[in-house]
Every structure is written in structure tokens, then in C-alpha cells.
Design a protein around this motif. Structure first.
Motif, short mmCIF file in Angstrom:
data_model
loop_
_atom_site.label_atom_id
_atom_site.label_comp_id
_atom_site.label_asym_id
_atom_site.label_seq_id
_atom_site.Cartn_x
_atom_site.Cartn_y
_atom_site.Cartn_z
N ALA A 44 48.07 48.87 41.24
CA ALA A 44 46.80 50.18 41.18
C ALA A 44 45.80 49.10 41.63
CB ALA A 44 46.12 51.15 40.44
N ARG A 85 33.17 37.78 31.34
CA ARG A 85 32.99 37.36 32.44
C ARG A 85 32.21 36.33 33.10
NH1 ARG A 85 26.70 40.79 34.03
NH2 ARG A 85 26.76 40.93 36.01
N SER A 94 34.41 42.20 38.76
CA SER A 94 33.74 43.47 37.95
C SER A 94 34.24 44.64 36.82
CB SER A 94 32.64 44.06 38.81
OG SER A 94 31.98 43.66 40.08
N ASN A 95 35.53 44.13 37.16
CA ASN A 95 36.38 45.25 36.51
C ASN A 95 36.92 45.28 35.24
OD1 ASN A 95 35.44 47.78 38.47
ND2 ASN A 95 37.37 47.74 39.15
N ALA A 98 42.37 47.03 31.18
CA ALA A 98 42.66 47.51 29.85
C ALA A 98 44.13 46.86 29.14
CB ALA A 98 43.68 49.11 30.22
N ASP B 152 23.13 45.58 33.92
CA ASP B 152 23.80 44.18 34.20
C ASP B 152 24.92 44.62 33.35
OD1 ASP B 152 25.08 43.29 35.74
OD2 ASP B 152 24.06 41.75 35.98
N LYS B 154 28.36 43.64 34.45
CA LYS B 154 29.20 43.18 34.39
C LYS B 154 29.98 44.42 36.45
CE LYS B 154 33.59 42.45 33.14
NZ LYS B 154 34.54 41.56 34.10
N GLN B 155 29.77 45.49 35.76
CA GLN B 155 30.89 46.79 36.08
C GLN B 155 29.54 48.30 37.32
OE1 GLN B 155 34.02 49.74 35.65
NE2 GLN B 155 33.67 49.13 33.99
N GLU B 157 27.12 46.79 39.29
CA GLU B 157 26.21 45.62 39.09
C GLU B 157 25.14 46.09 40.48
OE1 GLU B 157 28.82 44.76 40.05
OE2 GLU B 157 28.98 43.29 40.42
N TYR B 176 28.05 51.29 34.30
CA TYR B 176 29.23 50.01 33.70
C TYR B 176 30.85 50.44 32.81
CZ TYR B 176 26.56 51.17 28.99
OH TYR B 176 25.51 51.25 28.45
N ASP B 184 37.16 51.07 27.70
CA ASP B 184 37.32 51.72 29.84
C ASP B 184 38.38 51.38 30.12
OD1 ASP B 184 36.35 51.75 32.48
OD2 ASP B 184 35.36 50.29 32.49
N ARG B 185 38.86 51.98 31.23
CA ARG B 185 40.37 52.72 31.52
C ARG B 185 41.36 52.25 30.92
NH1 ARG B 185 38.13 51.40 37.33
NH2 ARG B 185 35.98 50.90 37.32
N THR B 186 41.71 52.51 29.89
CA THR B 186 42.32 52.49 28.71
C THR B 186 42.94 53.69 28.89
OG1 THR B 186 41.46 50.32 28.35
CG2 THR B 186 43.28 51.45 26.75
N LYS B 187 44.35 53.72 28.40
CA LYS B 187 45.12 54.99 28.53
C LYS B 187 45.00 55.66 27.29
CE LYS B 187 50.01 56.53 29.84
NZ LYS B 187 51.10 55.84 29.92
N ASP B 249 37.69 56.80 39.14
CA ASP B 249 38.80 55.68 39.81
C ASP B 249 40.06 56.21 38.97
OD1 ASP B 249 37.77 54.08 41.49
OD2 ASP B 249 37.86 52.42 40.21
N GLN B 250 41.30 55.77 39.13
CA GLN B 250 42.70 55.76 37.70
C GLN B 250 43.11 56.70 37.56
OE1 GLN B 250 40.73 52.23 35.94
NE2 GLN B 250 43.33 51.63 36.88
N ASN B 355 41.48 51.85 45.89
CA ASN B 355 42.08 52.94 44.44
C ASN B 355 43.70 54.01 45.26
OD1 ASN B 355 41.49 55.09 41.32
ND2 ASN B 355 42.70 53.39 41.32
#
Lengths: 139, 432
Positions: A44, A85, A94-95, A98, B152, B154-155, B157, B176, B184-187, B249-250, B355
Motif C-alpha cells: 500500500a 526525520r 513524511s509518512n 507502523a 511541523d 514531518k507529516q 507539514e 501530523y 499513527d498508522r498502526t493496526k 488513508d489506509q 493509497n
């Protein structure tokens, strides 16, 4: 004379290296299993071509860390995720990634072997024992 | 002798530009004299339109702004030779930039012109430069710092900006995070309640466009619940700020039991909002489903992919687009060059998706959204396509060009920037 010895040693080393690589061909089942893990956990963001997404998700194809000798670093990224970073091969991404510590040692080994030997990548296999050793240190 | 001759040409050019800037009809004539590229710069356009490359390979061209004399300013996200803003001038009237300069020691995305000021943002700050009447800068070496200390992490930004012409500047401060999960973004990671990110990000902040060194305490959270806004523009008909949100996303990666790959590729919608002070678009608690045409409770907050949100705090979008196409710029067209239907409608630059994998990617085009009485009619169409240079984009990296910024030239031409190869496109109408 010395030069000749060096040359001889060099070609011997090269021969050995080639031998050690060809002695452990990567099996189709490892690649197939790695591909399966890649499809469910990695594709993905890192995309079907391993090219990642410019400035968002780092590419795997041609990436120095993916191809590098420091397999423990790669294993740690899969186990712990990645949100540093830092510049990766001259670019920022940036992303956040996990952690995937719920995968089995063999699954992580297979997916890493897969990404090290897919697209334009060519590098040695990663074993479940290597994943186990890194996981033990993280605990 | 040669020098004198070229000086005369320059003076002639200058006076022509000044003349055309004051006389409506002559701008139309001038633009007709500009020939599009034989292949329309590789773009597919509606009948009667043509395109050319005004500049190429200038760096990661994010947003663009054009003065009333046609000088183009481009914000780069990454410095080129230590500079983050490119200035382009067409000195011989062929529509392409012959003169290129650069200044500004910060990378970023936002750039806008209001009155005699050029505003530009880094990922933490907003600066402004005074313009001369001919569109040059009074002092490119020392801008005024208007806003500082913006988050800012990173994400998301980028700090996109828009001005209302009444002394206010609106700044996007992106969240962010993807969905305000604990991780973040963790199942399996839950959504934080309330989402603490919204105090300092995930919305549009309003600041004084004139005052130096403002930060959070000086500004006001104008609108919230917006995950990340890259495209925003002030609508002069309605006197209202419109924004394009990048949806979350996701859904499949995080909730594979609720969303298959197809559902995840097609949800949630990318959404346009007509904002008022205090507007709340609902991120991270809800998302907008383009098929059901409903606000749906996010799975991180107890949703199952079907549960409709009844919270009256959350605003409906003005119009919804397919998922994940990444709207990076919004522009209300106020020019006279294009046919009447375009007047006061909106152009949206879709950067293109990533995505939707493993399904093919979408976007990588500029869309047109017709407006009537300051509201979208509900329809939209692809206006300029072909940026990607390939029929089907499977991996995002395969796209050659990606639309990122939009600006209107003084003659009514539409400019599109590309942050992949650094191309500046100029789209013109040559039909009758």
C-alpha cells in the motif's frame, strides 16, 4: 610477484564469493511467501513497483538500506516501525511506518529476502535466525 | 548599437505589457498571438484549448502566484542552489519564460499575492516581500516574517496560504497524523478522544496579514476537523474561504475486516468545504463516503464502515470527489479568456493518488467544478489530463508530472505547476 599474489587472492575471493552465493539459491517458496507478506503489509505504501511515493513513503527498489550489509537495521525497521526525520538516500519522507512485530520471524525473513531480490534489487537472503536474534535484543 | 536596439525592444515590450494590462481586449489579442506547443505540452484538453511549457526543470514547484504584469513566482519545497522561490519572466512575449531568477533561503509550499505583497511560507513560517509596481521585489534579501512557530511534525507539514484581501491571511496547519490514533498508522491502535492534535493542527488558522511575528496566540483557529488542506482559495463572489481536504488513508490496512482493497481504494471521498468561522469538517471522528453520500463514523471511533454520524457539529462537504486523489490546489477562475462557463468556477489540481494500491492509481489531472451563485452545481469534469505521461499509473513514482499548484495569469491563462519534474504549464483558450 606481489601483484600476482594479490591478483590470485582477488580472483580466489571472487570465486569463493560467487560460490557462496550460488551455493544458497533463494527458494521459490521463500520469494512466494515474501511476496504474500509484501502484498498485505507493505505494498500500500511502498507500491507495487517498490518505488515508494515521492516525499511520502521511502522507495525500496535501489534503496541503500534495503540492499545494505546491515541486515539488523532492516529487521529493526520492520519490528519497530520508522518515524525518524532523516534523509534517506538524499530525500526526506513524511509518512510514519507502523511496527510489524506481530509478524513471525520467518515471515519477516521472507519479506526482507523478497524485497532484497525483487525489482532491480539483488542481495543476500535474510534468515529467521537473524530476525530472532534482533528481536531478542529489542526485548 | 546592438545594446541600444535590445534596450528599445525591452522598452517596447514593457510598454506593450503595460498597455495590455490596462486594456481588456488587447490581452485577449496578445494571448492569441502566443502559440501553444505542437503537442499541447503533452496535455489532453477540451476543444479550443492549447497549452505550452512556460518553464521546465525548475525544481519541486509547489504553489505559484502571478502578478498583474505576468511575473510568475514559484515556491519550491526543496532549495535549488540554496534558493526556495523562483521568479520567471516572459521578456519577448512568446508565452515562455526567458528570464529566471531565484531568492529566499527557505523551502515550502505556500505562495500568494495580495495587494503590493508577495506572501510565501516555509513549513513553520510565513514571510512577505513588497512588490514594485512592475512586479519585481523591493528587497528580495530581507522579507518580513509575518507568522512563526507553526507546528511541523514531518507529516502534512505544508503550510498552504490564502488571503481575503481584507487584511487577513488563512494558513493550513495539517494534522501530523493519519487518523489521530494513539500510534499513527498502526493496526489496532485506538483513536484518541478527544483528538489532542486539533488544538494546534488539523485546521485553518486566521492571522493578520500585516502584523509581524505572530504565532498561535495571535491567530485564531478559523476552522477545525480538517486533516490536511493543500488547496484553498478565497471566493470573491461569496466572500468565503473554500478548501480541499486530503481524506484519510489506509482503511484496509488498519481495518481489513471492515474494508476490502476496493472499498479502501474508493473511500473516503476527497472533499471541498465552504468554510465559515467555526466550521468543523469532522476529522478524525468521521469521513465522507462518496457512494453513500454520508458522513460515516471513523473505525478508530467506533465506526463499522456503515454507521452514519449524526453529530450536528460536523459540516457536509460542498462537493465530493473520488478517494485519495490528493487535491493540492484550488483556484476560482475570474478571468475572461476562457468560455463563460468557467467564470467563477473552481479548478482543482489533483496531485494523484498512492493509497489506492493494489488497484490502479487515480488523479494526476486538473478538474473543473462549475459554480452557480457561489455554490458548486454538483457536477465536475476533468479539464486537463495527461500529466502522468502514462495511461495507467500503478506505482506513484511512474507518473512523469504531478499537478501541484494553480494560478491565473493577467490575460486569463491558467498556469499549473508540477512538483515532480518542475514544469510550469500555461493553458490558453484559442477557440471561438
Amino acid at each position: 610477484m606481489e601483484k600476482k599474489i594479490m591478483l590470485l587472492m582477488g580472483s580466489l575471493c571472487f570465486g569463493l564469493n560467487a560460490f557462496s552465493q550460488s551455493s544458497k539459491p533463494i527458494s521459490k517458496s521463500v520469494i512466494d511467501n515474501g511476496k504474500l507478506v509484501y502484498a498485505t503489509r507493505c505494498l500500500a505504501c511502498h507500491q507495487v513497483d517498490g518505488g515508494g511515493v515521492p516525499h511520502l513513503n521511502a522507495p525500496l527498489d535501489g534503496a541503500s538500506t534495503v540492499l545494505g550489509a546491515d541486515k539488523a537495521k532492516l529487521i529493526r525497521i520492520v519490528l519497530k516501525g520508522y518515524s525518524d526525520r532523516v534523509e534517506i538516500d538524499g530525500e526526506f519522507y513524511s509518512n510514519n511506518m507502523a511496527p510489524h512485530s506481530d509478524l513471525k520471524d520467518q515471515q519477516i525473513a521472507d519479506v526482507l529476502t523478497y524485497i532484497r531480490n525483487t525489482w532491480t534489487n539483488k542481495a543476500s537472503a535474510v534468515s529467521a535466525a537473524e530476525v530472532k536474534a534482533v528481536r531478542a535484543k529489542l526485548k | 548599437m546592438r545594446k541600444t536596439f535590445s534596450f528599445c525592444l525591452l522598452a517596447l515590450g514593457l510598454s506593450l505589457t503595460q498597455f495590455s494590462a490596462h486594456a481588456g481586449d488587447s490581452t485577449k489579442l496578445a494571448s492569441k498571438a502566443i502559440m501553444p506547443d505542437a503537442d499541447n505540452a503533452g496535455l489532453k484538453l477540451p476543444a479550443g484549448f492549447g497549452a505550452l511549457k512556460a518553464a521546465d526543470s525548475i525544481g519541486r514547484a509547489r504553489h505559484i502566484a502571478i502578478t498583474d504584469k505576468g511575473t510568475i513566482y514559484v515556491k519550491l519545497s526543496k532549495l535549488v542552489n540554496g534558493k526556495g522561490i523562483v521568479v520567471l519572466r516572459d521578456t519577448d512575449g512568446d508565452g515562455r519564460a526567458e528570464e529566471k531568477g531565484s531568492f529566499g533561503d527557505f523551502g515550502g509550499t505556500g505562495i500568494a499575492i495580495s495587494g503590493k505583497w508577495l506572501y510565501a511560507s516555509s513549513d513553520e513560517e510565513v514571510y512577505r516581500y513588497m512588490l514594485t509596481p512592475d512586479g519585481s521585489l523591493v528587497n528580495p534579501m530581507s522579507p518580513q516574517k509575518i507568522i512563526t512557530g507553526l507546528i511541523d511534525r514531518k507529516q502534512h507539514e505544508s503550510k498552504s496560504i490564502a488571503l481575503d484581501g481584507k487584511g487577513n491571511i488563512y494558513v493550513n496547519i495539517g494534522a501530523y497524523s493519519n487518523a489521530c490514533q494513539e500510534k499513527d498508522r498502526t493496526k489496532g491502535s485506538k483513536g484518541m478522544m478527544p483528538c489532542p492534535i486539533l488544538d494546534s493542527a488539523g485546521g485553518i488558522w486566521k492571522f493578520d496579514a500585516e502584523k509581524a511575528n505572530q504565532t498561535y496566540g495571535d491567530g485564531k483557529r478559523f476552522a477545525t476537523g480538517l486533516r490536511n488542506v493543500m488547496g484553498l482559495d478565497w471566493n470573491k463572489q461569496n466572500n468565503q474561504l473554500f478548501v480541499m481536504q486530503h481524506g484519510r488513508d489506509q482503511l484496509h490496512d488498519l481495518y481489513p475486516d471492515l474494508f476490502d482493497n476496493k472499498a479502501s481504494a474508493e473511500k473516503p471521498a476527497e472533499t471541498m468545504y465552504a468554510l465559515k468561522e467555526g466550521s468543523n469538517a469532522g476529522w478524525p471522528y468521521i469521513y465522507y463516503d462518496p457512494e453513500m453520500k454520508q458522513k460515516i463514523v471513523a473505525p478508530e471511533y467506533g465506526g463499522d464502515g456503515k454507521k452514519v454520524s449524526t453529530d450536528p457539529a460536523f459540516q457536509d462537504p460542498a462537493i465530493a470527489f473520488p478517494a485519495h486523489m490528493a487535491p493540492n490546489a484550488l483556484l476560482f477562475y475570474t478571468g475572461n479568456q476562457f468560455p463563460a462557463k468557467y467564470k467563477n468556477g473552481a479548478f482543482v489540481a489533483f496531485h494523484g493518488s498512492w493509497n489506492r494500491a493494489p488497484l490502479p492509481q487515480e488523479g494526476y489531472y486538473v478538474a473543473f467544478v462549475p459554480f452557480e451563485n457561489g455554490k458548486p452545481t454538483g457536477q465536475w469534469e476533468i479539464f486537463a489530463n495527461g500529466f502522468a505521461g502514462i495511461e495507467v499509473v500503478t506505482g506513484t513514482k511512474g507518473a512523469q508530472h504531478r499537478p501541484c499548484g494553480l494560478a491565473q495569469g493577467p490575460d486569463g491563462s491558467l498556469y499549473v505547476s508540477d512538483d515532480s519534474k518542475g514544469t510550469i504549464y500555461r493553458i490558453m483558450y484559442n477557440g471561438k
